[in-house]
Design a protein around this motif. Sequence first.
Motif, PDB file in Angstrom:
ATOM      1  N   UNK A   1       0.771  -1.048  -0.050  1.00  0.00           N
ATOM      2  CA  UNK A   1      -0.058   0.052  -0.037  1.00  0.00           C
ATOM      3  C   UNK A   1       1.019   1.378  -0.136  1.00  0.00           C
ATOM      4  N   UNK A   2       1.819   1.204   0.777  1.00  0.00           N
ATOM      5  CA  UNK A   2       2.769   2.373   0.770  1.00  0.00           C
ATOM      6  C   UNK A   2       3.431   2.588  -0.403  1.00  0.00           C
ATOM      7  N   UNK A   3       4.009   1.534  -1.031  1.00  0.00           N
ATOM      8  CA  UNK A   3       4.596   1.578  -2.405  1.00  0.00           C
ATOM      9  C   UNK A   3       3.674   2.016  -3.594  1.00  0.00           C
ATOM     10  N   UNK A   4       2.381   1.692  -3.457  1.00  0.00           N
ATOM     11  CA  UNK A   4       1.431   2.130  -4.444  1.00  0.00           C
ATOM     12  C   UNK A   4       1.396   3.614  -4.178  1.00  0.00           C
ATOM     13  N   UNK A   5       0.919   4.114  -3.183  1.00  0.00           N
ATOM     14  CA  UNK A   5       1.105   5.567  -2.607  1.00  0.00           C
ATOM     15  C   UNK A   5       2.194   6.463  -3.067  1.00  0.00           C
ATOM     16  N   UNK A   6       3.223   5.754  -2.879  1.00  0.00           N
ATOM     17  CA  UNK A   6       4.484   6.717  -3.075  1.00  0.00           C
ATOM     18  C   UNK A   6       5.024   6.778  -4.531  1.00  0.00           C
ATOM     19  N   UNK A   7       4.816   5.538  -5.307  1.00  0.00           N
ATOM     20  CA  UNK A   7       5.552   5.419  -6.570  1.00  0.00           C
ATOM     21  C   UNK A   7       4.521   5.192  -7.639  1.00  0.00           C
ATOM     22  N   UNK A   8       3.339   4.711  -7.425  1.00  0.00           N
ATOM     23  CA  UNK A   8       2.338   4.515  -8.517  1.00  0.00           C
ATOM     24  C   UNK A   8       1.450   5.520  -8.786  1.00  0.00           C
ATOM     25  N   UNK A   9       0.708   5.763  -7.730  1.00  0.00           N
ATOM     26  CA  UNK A   9      -0.335   6.872  -7.641  1.00  0.00           C
ATOM     27  C   UNK A   9       0.055   8.442  -8.324  1.00  0.00           C
ATOM     28  N   UNK A  10       1.455   8.738  -7.878  1.00  0.00           N
ATOM     29  CA  UNK A  10       1.770  10.120  -8.482  1.00  0.00           C
ATOM     30  C   UNK A  10       2.108  10.153 -10.171  1.00  0.00           C
ATOM     31  N   UNK A  11       2.264   8.770 -10.657  1.00  0.00           N
ATOM     32  CA  UNK A  11       2.591   8.456 -11.830  1.00  0.00           C
ATOM     33  C   UNK A  11       1.743   7.933 -12.865  1.00  0.00           C
ATOM     34  N   UNK A  12       0.203   7.829 -12.089  1.00  0.00           N
ATOM     35  CA  UNK A  12      -0.699   7.258 -13.000  1.00  0.00           C
ATOM     36  C   UNK A  12      -1.098   7.746 -14.264  1.00  0.00           C
ATOM     37  N   UNK A  13      -0.894   9.272 -14.388  1.00  0.00           N
ATOM     38  CA  UNK A  13      -1.362   9.859 -15.548  1.00  0.00           C
ATOM     39  C   UNK A  13      -0.057   9.820 -16.603  1.00  0.00           C
ATOM     40  N   UNK A  14       0.905   9.760 -16.015  1.00  0.00           N
ATOM     41  CA  UNK A  14       2.043   9.752 -17.008  1.00  0.00           C
ATOM     42  C   UNK A  14       2.226   8.235 -17.581  1.00  0.00           C
TER      43      UNK A  14
END
Length: 396
Positions: free
Chosen positions: A33-46
């Motif tokens: 969950x922390x990895x998704x929030x930190x690395x994935x969520x901010x890059x979804x649009x990119x």
Amino acid sequence: MYQAAQQAQIRSNLHAIDSAEPVINGGELPGVAELIAKQLQPNVVAIDQDGYYPRQFLQDLGALGGYAGVVAPAFGGNGFGLTHTVQVMSEVSKTCLSTGFAIWCQTACLRYLQLSDNENLKSRFLPALVEGRLLGGTGLSNTLKFKCGIERSLLKARRVSGGYEINGNLPWVSNLGAGHVFVTGCPVENDGRLLFFLVETQRTGFRLVDGAHFAAMEGTGTLACQFRDYFVNDQHVLAQPETSESYLAKIKPGMILAQMGMGLGLVRSCIDLIESANKSSALTNQYLDDQADELAGELAIAERETYRLTRLLDDDPAADVIADVLKVRLAGSELSLRASQSALLHQGAKGFLTHSAAQRKVREAYFVAIVTPAIKQLRRELANLKSAEICALSSS
């Protein structure tokens, strides 16, 4: 007419499943969950719009044990099985289906190796793949369609001293890049039976080429593959022609079923969008089809059936469950389409904005519906199984 009847049948199939079957919990992995929030969520649009490939996330997920379910402890896995893999994939797919698909590619590649009898190949590649130090894909779309009589084979293998020479082109294989590996298969000349083998992308005779651009799923490392007298030595063969039928029977049900991780996560995220929209627009949204409660009920049924089947395949990869796998996979496609359309309609104009999650979910849902095996292929295979069953009954 056919589509309406088919959707009614799928809903009937889902509701016929034993509702007492518990939904498995425990797919949670510490740190995910922390990895998704930190690395994935901010890059979804990119990832979605710019084709950004989340390499670091995929590598770090492997380090956390996200791919370990389908691999035996002897090769670095945790032995939790396909059940665990689907759950991890579902959790990631709630945020980004492109990345969920890359996880499917990675774990499919791992499972192909795990179910092979080539112990040396497993020892060499499985530990690095399961930890995310090495990334891998699956190139069996054309192989499966060839086997079903839908497409001609785009690759050909010719037996030579010590192995095989491969020639041809695959238009797109995903989760690829320099230094990656992937598994594919093709018929052998003057034999006709299939050969399954591991490809190393840096080897002589192989080239990765930028291919088509898609309406969604751009950040999946999807590239075209060219084979020009590419040599596969016998040490890189997962299944020789004489064992390929039994090998395919082992890998196919799990490969198809694991894709439910994408659909389950997508539907869950669409329900969340519907509920969010209803906080301010429930008065008008009540007139839309496929409300959150209805979708949540069908999702729960699909989850129960998915995990019932993953447990069976964990116990026996060759279990005779292909008909049930095809049915739930088809249900997953249909439910993804309905849920994503409902999410967009519930969101209204806000959901139609460029960076909106709702419009991205619609495009992602269409991918769930067309990725091999697509809806039309699933229906075709189910119809063929039904015809074979009728023929067997009439001749008995």
